[in-house]
Enzyme design. Structure first.
Site, PDB file in Angstrom:
ATOM      1  N   ARG A 187      59.337  81.620 -69.104  1.00  0.00           N
ATOM      2  CA  ARG A 187      59.793  80.335 -69.649  1.00  0.00           C
ATOM      3  C   ARG A 187      59.781  80.378 -71.176  1.00  0.00           C
ATOM      4  O   ARG A 187      60.687  79.853 -71.827  1.00  0.00           O
ATOM      5  CB  ARG A 187      58.898  79.196 -69.147  1.00  0.00           C
ATOM      6  CG  ARG A 187      59.059  78.894 -67.669  1.00  0.00           C
ATOM      7  CD  ARG A 187      58.083  77.810 -67.221  1.00  0.00           C
ATOM      8  NE  ARG A 187      58.366  76.528 -67.857  1.00  0.00           N
ATOM      9  CZ  ARG A 187      57.529  75.483 -67.820  1.00  0.00           C
ATOM     10  NH1 ARG A 187      56.356  75.594 -67.202  1.00  0.00           N
ATOM     11  NH2 ARG A 187      57.858  74.355 -68.405  1.00  0.00           N
ATOM     12  N   CYS A 243      52.812  73.342 -74.438  1.00  0.00           N
ATOM     13  CA  CYS A 243      53.150  73.953 -73.145  1.00  0.00           C
ATOM     14  C   CYS A 243      54.429  73.270 -72.682  1.00  0.00           C
ATOM     15  O   CYS A 243      55.325  73.015 -73.481  1.00  0.00           O
ATOM     16  CB  CYS A 243      52.008  73.805 -72.143  1.00  0.00           C
ATOM     17  SG  CYS A 243      51.497  72.106 -71.832  1.00  0.00           S
TER      18      CYS A 243
END
Length: 287
Positions: A187, A243
Site C-alpha cells: 500500500r 497509516c
C-alpha cells in the site's frame, strides 16, 4: 510479576493473571475488529473473550463519525469518549488492559486514546488473546453487566499530541519531522488496494509496517531492537505517525514508547484524509 505498576505500555499474560488473582481491579477492553467486516469483531467477542472484558468497537467507540474529509476513523470527541469510559466503570487511576487477536493493531488505538485522555494506567496485552489461550486460560461468552459508573475525568494528554494535514503539508519541504507510515509495504508503494481510492504515500514519508514491531510469536520486539530500528528511520528527527486512518499508526506510537523514544505526534486523518483533497501531493514507490 513486574513490580513497576501501573502498567503503561505492555503487560504480559502472566502479569495480567497475577493482577487478577490478587484482586486488582482491571478494566479489560476487547478491541477485536475487521476492517473488511466491521461487525465481525463483535461476533468474535460474543463467541469468546477474556472474563470480565468489555467490547470496544473501533468505529463506534474508538472513533467519531467521518464526514468525508477527516479520514475513516476521526478521533472521538473527548467528552463523549470520557462518558463512554465512565459507563464502563472506569475509575481514576484504574488499570486498563486492551487486547485483540491481531498483534495489538486495534488495542494500540485504545491505548493511545486513553493516554491522550490523560489516563496513565493503560497497557496492551502482549500477544493478545492468542497468548492468553496458549497459556491455558479460559475464555467466556458471558457479557458483564452495566455495573457502577466510574469517576474518570480527562486530564492532560500523555502522548506527543496530534498534527493536521496542513501541518504535515507545511513540513514536507522543510523536513523538520519524519512521517512514518504504518501501512503494509504494498500500500505504501502505491499498489492498488480497495482501502485506498488513491494509491501511494505522503511525499518524504518512510514506511514502518506496524507488524514489523512484532516477533514471530506476535509479541513486541525488545526495547533495544525497536530503538535501533526507529532511530535509524528517524535520523534524529521527531516522528509524525500516519497509516490509513490513524489506527495502526498508534501501534508505532506504542512501539516508540517501549523503545524509550516518546513524544511522537499522531496524524489522525492519515492517508484517508490526505487523499480527500486532490491538491495534496502523492508519492509512489519505495521510501
Amino acid at each position: 510479576m513486574n513490580d513497576k505498576t501501573p502498567f503503561e505500555t505492555l503487560i504480559s499474560v502472566a502479569e495480567l493473571q497475577a493482577l487478577l488473582e490478587c484482586g486488582t481491579s482491571v478494566l479489560l477492553l476487547d478491541c477485536e475488529f475487521d476492517l473488511a467486516s466491521p461487525e465481525k469483531g463483535r461476533t468474535v467477542y460474543a463467541q469468546g473473550h477474556l472474563p470480565g472484558a468489555r467490547y470496544a468497537h473501533l468505529d463506534n467507540d474508538l472513533a467519531s463519525v467521518p464526514d468525508g474529509s477527516n479520514g475513516r476513523h476521526p478521533l472521538p470527541d473527548r467528552d463523549t469518549f470520557a462518558a463512554w469510559l465512565r459507563s464502563l466503570g472506569l475509575r481514576k487511576g484504574q488499570q486498563v488492559v486492551a487486547y485483540d487477536s491481531n498483534g495489538g493493531a486495534w488495542a494500540a488505538r485504545a491505548w493511545w486514546l486513553l493516554r491522550w485522555m490523560g489516563h496513565r494506567a493503560v497497557a496492551v496485552l502482549d500477544g493478545g488473546k492468542p497468548a492468553w489461550v496458549v497459556a491455558g486460560h479460559r475464555l467466556t461468552s458471558e457479557v458483564p453487566g452495566a455495573g457502577v459508573e466510574g469517576d474518570f475525568t480527562p486530564g492532560q494528554p500523555l502522548v506527543g499530541g496530534i498534527v493536521s494535514a496542513q501541518d504535515v503539508l507545511a513540513g514536507i519541504d522543510g523536513g523538520a519531522a519524519q512521517v512514518l507510515d504504518a501501512r503494509d509495504p504494498s500500500r505504501f508503494r502505491g499498489n492498488p488496494n480497495p482501502l485506498d481510492p488513491v494509491a501511494g504515500h505522503i511525499p518524504g514519508a518512510r514506511n514502518r509496517f506496524f507488524r514489523d514491531n512484532l516477533d514471530g510469536d506476535g509479541r513486541f520486539r525488545s526495547a533495544e531492537e525497536l530503538a535501533a530500528t526507529f532511530s535509524a528511520l528517524l535520523e534524529g528527527k521527531p516522528a509524525v505517525l500516519s497509516c490509513g486512518s490513524g489506527v495502526t499508526a498508534c501501534h508505532n506510537a506504542l512501539a516508540l514508547e517501549i523503545a524509550g523514544l516518546p513524544g511522537a505526534r499522531l496524524y489522525p486523518g492519515s492517508w484517508s484524509e490526505w487523499i480527500s483533497h486532490p491538491s495534496r501531493p502523492v508519492e509512489t514507490g519505495e521510501a
